[in-house]
Write a protein that holds these residues in place. Sequence first.
Motif, PDB file in Angstrom:
ATOM      1  N   GLN A  91       0.830  -1.197   0.000  1.00  0.00           N
ATOM      2  CA  GLN A  91       0.000   0.000   0.000  1.00  0.00           C
ATOM      3  C   GLN A  91       0.869   1.253   0.000  1.00  0.00           C
ATOM      4  O   GLN A  91       1.826   1.369   0.775  1.00  0.00           O
ATOM      5  N   LEU A  92       0.549   2.194  -0.886  1.00  0.00           N
ATOM      6  CA  LEU A  92       1.255   3.478  -0.905  1.00  0.00           C
ATOM      7  C   LEU A  92       0.809   4.316   0.292  1.00  0.00           C
ATOM      8  O   LEU A  92      -0.387   4.441   0.554  1.00  0.00           O
ATOM      9  N   LEU A  93       1.759   4.884   1.008  1.00  0.00           N
ATOM     10  CA  LEU A  93       1.458   5.647   2.222  1.00  0.00           C
ATOM     11  C   LEU A  93       2.092   7.034   2.153  1.00  0.00           C
ATOM     12  O   LEU A  93       3.122   7.236   1.511  1.00  0.00           O
ATOM     13  N   THR A  94       1.447   7.963   2.825  1.00  0.00           N
ATOM     14  CA  THR A  94       1.981   9.318   2.978  1.00  0.00           C
ATOM     15  C   THR A  94       2.104   9.614   4.468  1.00  0.00           C
ATOM     16  O   THR A  94       1.127   9.463   5.210  1.00  0.00           O
ATOM     17  N   THR A  95       3.292  10.014   4.895  1.00  0.00           N
ATOM     18  CA  THR A  95       3.495  10.407   6.298  1.00  0.00           C
ATOM     19  C   THR A  95       3.267  11.905   6.416  1.00  0.00           C
ATOM     20  O   THR A  95       3.877  12.687   5.681  1.00  0.00           O
ATOM     21  N   VAL A  96       2.352  12.293   7.294  1.00  0.00           N
ATOM     22  CA  VAL A  96       2.028  13.708   7.475  1.00  0.00           C
ATOM     23  C   VAL A  96       2.185  14.101   8.945  1.00  0.00           C
ATOM     24  O   VAL A  96       2.075  13.262   9.834  1.00  0.00           O
ATOM     25  N   ARG A  97       2.424  15.394   9.171  1.00  0.00           N
ATOM     26  CA  ARG A  97       2.462  15.952  10.523  1.00  0.00           C
ATOM     27  C   ARG A  97       1.278  16.914  10.650  1.00  0.00           C
ATOM     28  O   ARG A  97       1.164  17.866   9.884  1.00  0.00           O
ATOM     29  N   ILE A  98       0.396  16.637  11.594  1.00  0.00           N
ATOM     30  CA  ILE A  98      -0.794  17.468  11.788  1.00  0.00           C
ATOM     31  C   ILE A  98      -0.372  18.870  12.209  1.00  0.00           C
ATOM     32  O   ILE A  98       0.392  19.051  13.154  1.00  0.00           O
ATOM     33  N   SER A  99      -0.861  19.854  11.475  1.00  0.00           N
ATOM     34  CA  SER A  99      -0.471  21.235  11.739  1.00  0.00           C
ATOM     35  C   SER A  99      -1.512  21.959  12.591  1.00  0.00           C
ATOM     36  O   SER A  99      -1.206  22.446  13.682  1.00  0.00           O
ATOM     37  N   GLU A 100      -2.763  22.041  12.094  1.00  0.00           N
ATOM     38  CA  GLU A 100      -3.802  22.786  12.806  1.00  0.00           C
ATOM     39  C   GLU A 100      -5.145  22.081  12.679  1.00  0.00           C
ATOM     40  O   GLU A 100      -5.405  21.376  11.702  1.00  0.00           O
ATOM     41  N   ILE A 101      -5.981  22.314  13.670  1.00  0.00           N
ATOM     42  CA  ILE A 101      -7.385  21.900  13.622  1.00  0.00           C
ATOM     43  C   ILE A 101      -8.207  23.180  13.576  1.00  0.00           C
ATOM     44  O   ILE A 101      -8.255  23.945  14.555  1.00  0.00           O
ATOM     45  N   LEU A 102      -8.831  23.426  12.436  1.00  0.00           N
ATOM     46  CA  LEU A 102      -9.539  24.690  12.205  1.00  0.00           C
ATOM     47  C   LEU A 102     -11.043  24.461  12.267  1.00  0.00           C
ATOM     48  O   LEU A 102     -11.562  23.496  11.696  1.00  0.00           O
ATOM     49  N   LEU A 103     -11.739  25.386  12.943  1.00  0.00           N
ATOM     50  CA  LEU A 103     -13.188  25.272  13.106  1.00  0.00           C
ATOM     51  C   LEU A 103     -13.878  26.512  12.540  1.00  0.00           C
ATOM     52  O   LEU A 103     -13.273  27.587  12.430  1.00  0.00           O
ATOM     53  N   GLY A 104     -15.159  26.365  12.191  1.00  0.00           N
ATOM     54  CA  GLY A 104     -15.968  27.504  11.762  1.00  0.00           C
ATOM     55  C   GLY A 104     -15.482  28.173  10.497  1.00  0.00           C
ATOM     56  O   GLY A 104     -15.631  29.393  10.346  1.00  0.00           O
TER      57      GLY A 104
END
Length: 226
Positions: A91-104
Motif C-alpha cells: 500500500q502506498l502511504l503518505t506520512t504527514v504531521r498534523i499542523s492545525e485543527i480549524l473550526l468555523g
Amino acid sequence: MFAVIKTGGKQYRVAANDLLKIEKVEAAVGDMVEIGHVLAHGEGENVTFGAPFVDGAVVTAEVVEQGKNRTVIAFKKRRRQNSRRKIGHRQLLTTVRISEILLGGAKPTKTAAAKAPKKVKAEAATEMQAEAAPKKEPKAKAAETKAAETAAAPLFKAPKGEPDDLTVIKGIGPVAAKDLNEQGIITFAQLAKLTEKDVAKIDEHMPFSADQIKDWREQAKELAAK
C-alpha cells in the motif's frame, strides 16, 4: 484539542504535531494538505460530533514523506491439482504531521516550509557529470545478478529427440506437463531415472510434492519399458 478525521476509508484521532501515516495523498514533500472530512472534534470532555462531518471544520497537515507499507501476501490454495494463487500488495502511504485543527471555516495560519534554493550552475554541472559517469556494479549486486541468471536456467538438461506426451501419466495435466518440459523433463525415460536428489530438487523449485513425483516416476518406468 483533538479531532477525528476520515481519509482513505479509515478514521484517525489526531492532535496538533501528531505524526501520522495515511493512504497516499497526491502532494510533494513539504506541501500543506487539507483534510475536510472531520467526524468530530473536542477538548477534554467537550466533544462535538458531525452528521456525518462537522461543518466548517478542517485539519491541515504537512507532508513529511511518501513511501510504501510492508508487503502483504495473499495466498489461496484449492483442493484441486496445482490450483494455487499468490499475490503481493504494498500500500502506498503518505506520512504527514498534523499542523492545525480549524473550526468555523477558519483559514490556515501555517504555510508550507520554504523549499531550499536551487544549486548554482557550477554545482549542478558537477552533479550532472557525476551522474553521467559510468558506475561500477557492486560485487554483491553482480553476485545477485549471476544467482538470478542461474536460478532462471532449467533444472535439467533436455535430451535430444522427440518428447513424450507426459499427460499420459496419471496426475500430469497439460499445465504440469508444460512446467516439466520448461525444466528440461520431456521423456518417460527421464522421469523413470529421477534420483532421490532429483526428486528433492523438483519438490523445492516446482509446485509438486515428493510423493507426486515418485508416483509419476513409477508410472514412467512402466511406460519407458514398453
